[in-house]
Design a protein around this motif. Structure first.
Motif: not given
Length: 250
Positions: A139-153, A157-166
């Motif tokens: 849902a997001s293009s930025a990592c919730m931990v480091c705020s860096g751009a996410i460009r792949s897997w 968290c679908g319900p909260c609309g957040l993403d984290v780098h592996m």
């Protein structure tokens, strides 16, 4: 005395002419199967200085995976000549897929054997409300931990609309670096902003918009991620139980 049967200590693998013996605590090596970084456990031919990751030596010839649920994946081995004429990339980590890897030929989906070991769901301590799910889309293009751009897997968290780098699932850059140091020794020296802003397609873009080279050791990044996700004693994340994985863990 080891509980392993004798035949489990030695394998005959189609990628090498000699039998391979299981060795624990070997050190750094390049896997002769998938051509990526390895450390510690290996199946080894000492005569030829040939090593296989434990998983590459024992992985099945076919695989059904949540990473590509459309079709069964086939284990293939491409020699240097084939690799030279047709470059393939692992869909999960975006590093070269050479030698031994899983493939869905109709879809053009390729994945390293080690990358198939990533858990589908993990618990992330700073976001304990829901499990995070490994996904190509988020849902997001930025990592919730480091705020860096996410460009792949990523883990999402679908319900909260957040993403984290592996590599950021373990809460913070500092804690992941500590895990890597404990698990497999000193690593190349990166500025934190370099390592934790992923360098897909053999490079990453720094804050000035310049493309920088990625680590010279193919697979080192993914090996570190796998170590962080599987060495639970020193991690703040826990792979979701199978029962929770089917229910979504919500």
């Amino acid at each position: 005395m080891s509980s392993l049967r004798p035949e489990q200590h030695t394998v005959h693998h189609f990628t090498h002419i000699h039998s391979l013996t299981k060795v624990d605590g070997y050190g750094e090596f390049t896997c002769g199967g998938c051509k990526t970084f390895g450390f510690g456990k290996t199946y080894r031919c000492s005569w030829c200085d040939y090593n296989l990751h434990e998983h590459c030596a024992t992985c099945p010839p076919t695989l059904f995976s949540f990473m590509h649920p459309q079709h069964e994946l086939q284990l293939v081995f491409r020699g240097a000549e084939q690799t030279h004429h047709e470059k393939r990339m692992c869909n999960i980590c975006d590093e070269p897929a050479e030698g031994l890897f899983y493939q869905c030929h109709p879809c053009g989906f390729d994945v390293h054997p080690l990358c198939t070991q990533l858990p589908q769901h993990v618990r992330h301590v700073p976001h304990a409300a829901h499990h995070l799910e490994l996904s190509h889309w988020g849902a997001s293009s930025a990592c919730m931990v480091c705020s860096g751009a996410i460009r792949s897997w990523r883990y999402k968290c679908g319900p909260c609309g957040l993403d984290v780098h592996m590599e950021c699932v373990n809460t913070s850059a500092a804690s992941v670096a500590t895990i890597q140091q404990r698990c497999y020794g000193p690593q190349p020296h990166y500025h934190p902003s370099q390592y934790y802003h992923p360098y897909y397609n053999h490079g990453y873009t720094n804050h000035q918009g310049q493309v920088q080279e990625s680590t010279p050791s193919i697979g080192r990044r993914m090996f570190g991620i796998l170590m962080a996700l599987t060495v639970g004693v020193i991690c703040n994340i826990v792979a979701a139980p199978v029962s929770d994985a089917f229910t979504g863990g919500f």
